[in-house]
Design a protein around this motif. Structure first.
Motif, PDB file in Angstrom:
ATOM      1  N   MET A   1      -4.169  11.801  10.140  1.00 59.80           N
ATOM      2  CA  MET A   1      -2.754  11.908   9.782  1.00 59.80           C
ATOM      3  C   MET A   1      -2.518  13.160   8.927  1.00 59.80           C
ATOM      4  N   ALA A   2      -1.522  13.913   9.302  1.00 60.99           N
ATOM      5  CA  ALA A   2      -1.250  15.132   8.533  1.00 60.99           C
ATOM      6  C   ALA A   2      -0.141  14.852   7.519  1.00 60.99           C
ATOM      7  N   LEU A   3       0.019  15.814   6.613  1.00 57.79           N
ATOM      8  CA  LEU A   3       1.082  15.666   5.620  1.00 57.79           C
ATOM      9  C   LEU A   3       2.401  16.089   6.246  1.00 57.79           C
ATOM     10  N   VAL A   7       6.349  12.207   4.413  1.00 58.77           N
ATOM     11  CA  VAL A   7       5.313  11.803   3.450  1.00 58.77           C
ATOM     12  C   VAL A   7       5.505  12.553   2.133  1.00 58.77           C
ATOM     13  N   MET A  10       8.581  11.259   0.381  1.00 53.74           N
ATOM     14  CA  MET A  10       8.364   9.972  -0.303  1.00 53.74           C
ATOM     15  C   MET A  10       7.520  10.153  -1.562  1.00 53.74           C
ATOM     16  N   LEU A  11       6.543  11.052  -1.476  1.00 52.98           N
ATOM     17  CA  LEU A  11       5.709  11.344  -2.658  1.00 52.98           C
ATOM     18  C   LEU A  11       6.590  11.880  -3.789  1.00 52.98           C
TER      19      LEU A  11
ATOM     20  N   SER B 201      -5.335  15.004   2.242  1.00 48.63           N
ATOM     21  CA  SER B 201      -4.003  14.666   2.764  1.00 48.63           C
ATOM     22  C   SER B 201      -4.009  13.337   3.517  1.00 48.63           C
ATOM     23  N   GLU B 202      -5.180  12.962   4.055  1.00 47.05           N
ATOM     24  CA  GLU B 202      -5.267  11.661   4.742  1.00 47.05           C
ATOM     25  C   GLU B 202      -4.935  10.518   3.776  1.00 47.05           C
ATOM     26  N   LEU B 204      -3.127  10.749   1.037  1.00 48.16           N
ATOM     27  CA  LEU B 204      -1.696  10.780   0.708  1.00 48.16           C
ATOM     28  C   LEU B 204      -0.871  10.170   1.827  1.00 48.16           C
ATOM     29  N   ALA B 205      -1.261  10.492   3.061  1.00 48.40           N
ATOM     30  CA  ALA B 205      -0.511   9.965   4.209  1.00 48.40           C
ATOM     31  C   ALA B 205      -0.652   8.446   4.293  1.00 48.40           C
ATOM     32  N   PHE B 206      -1.853   7.907   3.970  1.00 48.95           N
ATOM     33  CA  PHE B 206      -2.048   6.453   3.990  1.00 48.95           C
ATOM     34  C   PHE B 206      -1.179   5.783   2.930  1.00 48.95           C
ATOM     35  N   PHE B 208       1.486   7.199   1.024  1.00 47.51           N
ATOM     36  CA  PHE B 208       2.916   7.511   0.931  1.00 47.51           C
ATOM     37  C   PHE B 208       3.605   7.665   2.279  1.00 47.51           C
ATOM     38  N   GLY B 209       2.873   7.452   3.366  1.00 51.26           N
ATOM     39  CA  GLY B 209       3.508   7.466   4.684  1.00 51.26           C
ATOM     40  C   GLY B 209       4.547   6.348   4.758  1.00 51.26           C
ATOM     41  N   LEU B 273      -2.593   7.996  -6.473  1.00 52.05           N
ATOM     42  CA  LEU B 273      -2.734   9.450  -6.273  1.00 52.05           C
ATOM     43  C   LEU B 273      -4.129   9.932  -6.659  1.00 52.05           C
TER      44      LEU B 273
END
Lengths: 105, 486
Positions: A1-3, A7, A10-11, B201-202, B204-206, B208-209, B273
């Protein structure tokens, strides 16, 4: 999964909401504390209610004169009125007109 | 008589910052570190955040305001506060229920603090980055070594007793004003390290996706509800006890409500985070519970540059998070017992900590007992305690009276009429729903029977106990009445 944009969005939302509100609350309450200390050093007593809260307290006492806690509420109301009348600097945003319109219960 | 003289002057927080750090330090615990990040990622990420935020503002913020305000209003511990509201008699026993739940909670939480202490010490010895280190085997060895965990539990309770014996200002406040910022700093440093790793980034995606469909799942809302209520420690008597040491002109709703609920949740966000970018960067398992902290993360440290130092930051921070919670959970019992008996603070600290130590030995010795108690008290004991506290505010004292007399007095923000129905109806209804939901979900299991025993047994014990105490007090007061000449 990319940023992706969502995403990152939401962060940013999460950080702003949680850390933003927590930081705001921390700074605000510490500043208020500083102001209270300053007022207490200057005049020994400070007003204990905001105009809105004091008006609501008065309304409740008038509506519930026989409540077991009415005497305590009346005491707290009168104490705040006395302080407002006897001091020149106030913690809450009281205008001169608002203070002059107050009377003890 | 020296004791009674000492008891007339009640302790107060020395600074506003001390009070705020005590609130956050009490509420930030193991759940923020090893549960929150995974629950968030596993329940729709951003969607979970939205649900969580809504529930924080609707339930946790108003509930904490009420609890702190009752503490400040009565200036007493749990039982004294209940007596002030309900008058003498069996109803005071519902305060004893809160006390019993707290002591039971601390009896199995102390071994958990012991685990984090063990890992913190080993991080300082660089055990996790030593060649040939096996994270899974290391954790299993610790759990299987009952005597080791009993020893850790003993050290933890002794340390807590040592701090509490120094008092509120000299003991608790001195620790929390350093421990909470140190925890936040350690997580910030970990976050910076994690985000600069390839593949971060993986994670973060998990976390905050956004999967908006999760907002339509009941499981998401149940998970958010559990996190919003249990992570903030609402209704456990901790906030009430901390609030009882507030000074005359201190605010309640801004610091005790908004800052505490949002601030302690912010630490959970920061933990997510800090942890998941690192975990995903090396392809470890994004677990929940001890598996995340004690296996997944430990496997990560040897894989990353400066991993040994990151390990120290994490486990020392983790230990501080659990230790400060343990301090304040135990303080609930100490404050109440000191007020209700003739013992001085030091004697009370020794008695309460000794009692918790004794009760905690089975949980320390056998992790299965700890798991059982954790399940029973998380699902039924703690909601029962919350129901007792919010119940007497909502249905005996009345939320409007508390709001006018205590919440809005010296307040940093004005709390309006919307607050009253939340305290009177919404929070009690949610607590009853939680207990019913988990009873239905675990119907016929040993955990459910344990939970039912707590739900029925604790209130009966509390009621009978305080009825007897009240009767004894009435008799002794009657004998104190001076007689006439005849």
């Amino acid at each position: 999964m990319a940023l992706t944009g969502p995403v990152l969005g939401m962060l940013a939302f999460t950080l702003l909401t949680f850390w933003g509100i927590a930081s705001w609350a921390l700074v605000r309450t510490l500043r208020q504390e500083g102001r209270k200390v300053e007022l207490l050093e200057h005049q020994d007593r400070i007003d204990t209610y905001s105009p809105q809260a004091l008006a609501e307290l008065r309304e409740w006492v008038e509506d519930n004169p026989d409540d077991p806690l009415a005497d305590q509420a009346r005491r707290q109301y009168n104490e705040c009125v006395d302080v407002l009348e006897e001091t020149d600097r106030h913690f809450y945003d009281w205008s001169r007109e608002e203070i002059e319109s107050l009377d003890r219960l | 008589m020296a004791n009674s003289e000492a008891k007339t002057a009640r302790a107060e927080w020395g600074t506003r910052f001390g009070f705020l750090m005590a609130m956050v330090g009490a509420m930030v615990g193991a759940g923020n570190i090893w549960r929150f990040p995974f629950v968030m990622g596993d329940n729709g990420g951003g969607a979970f955040i939205v649900a969580f935020l809504v529930l924080l503002f609707v339930l946790a913020v108003p509930g904490l305001m009420a609890e702190v305000a009752l503490g400040r209003y009565t200036n007493k511990g749990i039982v004294g506060a209940f007596r002030d509201v309900t008058g003498r008699g069996g109803m005071v026993g519902f305060g004893v229920v809160v006390l019993m739940v707290n002591i039971a909670l601390m009896s199995y939480y102390s071994p958990v603090i012991g685990w984090t202490l063990y890992y913190a010490v080993h991080s300082l010895l660089f055990t996790f980055t030593a060649p040939g280190f096996e994270a899974g085997a290391f954790m299993d060895d610790m759990f299987e070594n009952g005597l080791l965990v009993v020893g850790l539990h003993t050290v933890v309770m002794a340390a807590i007793a040592g701090v509490l014996a120094l008092g509120i200002r000299e003991g608790v406040e001195r620790i929390v004003v350093y421990a909470v910022p140190a925890l936040v700093i350690s997580l910030v440093v970990m976050t910076v390290r994690g985000l600069t790793l390839p593949g971060a980034s993986e994670g973060l995606a998990f976390t905050f996706g956004i999967q908006w469909e999760y907002l339509t799942y009941s499981d998401t809302w149940i998970a958010a509800l559990g996190q919003a209520l249990f992570s903030t420690g609402l209704g456990w008597g901790i906030a009430m006890t901390i609030g009882s040491y507030l000074r005359e002109y201190d605010d309640v709703p801004l610091g005790g409500g908004v800052f505490t609920a949002i601030g302690e949740s912010s630490v959970g966000i920061l933990a997510a985070l800090a942890i998941f970018p690192i975990v995903f960067a090396v392809g470890a398992e994004p677990n929940a519970g001890p598996g995340l902290a004690f296996v997944s993360l430990v496997q990560v440290f040897p894989e990353i540059p400066l991993g040994g130092l990151v390990g120290i930051l994490f486990f020392v921070g983790f230990f501080l998070a659990t230790f400060t919670s343990g301090l304040l959970i135990t303080e609930v019992g100490v404050t109440t017992v000191a007020e209700e008996t003739r013992f001085d603070r030091t004697q009370t600290v020794l008695g309460v900590c000794g009692g918790i130590w004794l009760l905690g030995i089975p949980s320390a010795y056998d992790v299965a007992i700890l798991d059982y108690l954790d399940f029973v008290f998380a699902n039924w004991g703690l909601p029962l305690a919350t129901l007792m506290i919010i119940g007497i505010i909502g249905w005996v004292m009345g939320p409007k009276r508390l709001r006018l007399l205590a919440v809005n007095q010296n307040a940093g923000i004005y709390v309006g009429r919307w607050w009253d129905p939340v305290i009177k109806y919404v929070i009690p209804a949610v607590m009853i729903f939680i207990m019913g939901y988990f009873a239905y979900d675990n119907f016929g299991t040993a955990e459910m029977y344990g939970g039912m025993a707590v739900l029925v047994g604790f209130p009966i014990i509390g009621y009978v106990l305080m009825s007897l105490v009240s009767r004894r007090d009435a008799r002794s007061e009657a004998t104190k009445v001076p007689g006439g000449d005849d």
